[in-house]
Design a protein around this motif. Structure first.
Motif: not given
Length: 277
Positions: A223-252
């Protein structure tokens, strides 16, 4: 003789890939479409001369536009994708067992058809029983569905042609109404090296509408510029406040719980673009 695909972007940038063969070229009702097999990145989808996805690096974009919001939400069951006719986002959403319904609102039927025919490694989820494919105007679909989705993913092309309406405050307000009370929107918001002014404008729009607005980043080499951004809008949940220990393992291949956290740490110039008043 060597053949090359060259993307001309923003009038002053060119990006070229060596071509093995051209699989299809056609003019749809909305745009010029091509599927090309390249030496370095495998098969690529091109719309109006702009590279949309490649077999080799698509996983970065699709994992980040999907797993960040879905693991931020506590129990995502219904997801709407606006755009995304290649099926890459659907492929990743299907890794979340809680999701019961996925609606793809894609304006151009030919994108879906070509993805199914030529990009099976990306598009195989399109035929899943959980998926509803709505060929038509995604903006109109959003306006007609209120309080219906946990997640809305705006997987759009650049802000030209049929995608222009997906970069307006009226659209993002409509998405707010389309979301449930704890819903989340994520939109791809381009490269800060190319579209800094647009990113700043979109950031202001999101902040007017959504109680929690958070940009995040990844690297996409084609992608042109290589560094890419996404913007999240949330009504309730803060993506930085999640407990990463509770994220289940998936194939990525790119996304990890650690990447989830790190993606919200912005270089200073990117942070300045998002926070500039």
């Amino acid at each position: 003789m060597d053949l090359w695909f060259t993307e001309n972007h923003a009038n002053n940038i060119k990006y070229s890939l060596k071509v093995n063969k051209t699989l299809n070229v056609e003019k749809t009702d909305y745009q010029d479409l091509a599927v090309i097999e390249t030496e370095q990145y495998g098969r690529i989808l091109v719309l109006d001369g702009i590279l949309q996805t490649t077999e080799k690096d698509e996983f970065v974009y699709h994992e980040m536009i999907v797993h960040v919001p879905l693991f931020t939400h506590k129990n995502p069951r219904s997801v709407l994708i606006v755009g995304g006719g290649d099926g890459g986002a659907i492929k990743e959403i299907l890794k979340h067992n809680s999701v019961e319904r996925i609606v793809l609102a894609e304006i151009d039927r030919k994108v879906v058809e070509n993805a199914k025919k030529y990009l099976q490694n990306i598009s195989y989820g399109l035929d899943n029983d959980k998926v509803e494919i709505m060929i038509g105007d995604g903006i109109k679909y959003v306006n007609e569905h209120k309080n219906e989705f946990d997640i809305v993913i705006v997987d759009s092309t650049d802000p030209i042609g049929p995608a222009v309406g997906l970069f307006t405050i009226d659209f993002y307000k409509s998405v707010y109404e389309c979301l449930k009370d704890d819903g989340i929107i994520v939109a791809q918001t381009e490269s800060p090296f190319i579209y800094g002014n647009l990113i700043n404008k979109l950031s202001k729009m999101f902040k007017q509408i959504y109680p929690i607005t958070k940009p995040y980043i990844c690297i996409i080499p084609t992608y042109p510029g290589s560094l890419w951004t996404f913007t999240m809008g949330s009504k309730k949940y803060d993506p930085e406040n999640i407990d990463t220990n509770n994220i289940p393992k998936i194939d990525t291949k790119y996304y990890t719980p650690q990447i989830h956290k790190a993606a919200f740490i912005l270089p200073k110039f990117v942070k300045d673009i998002f926070e500039e008043v």
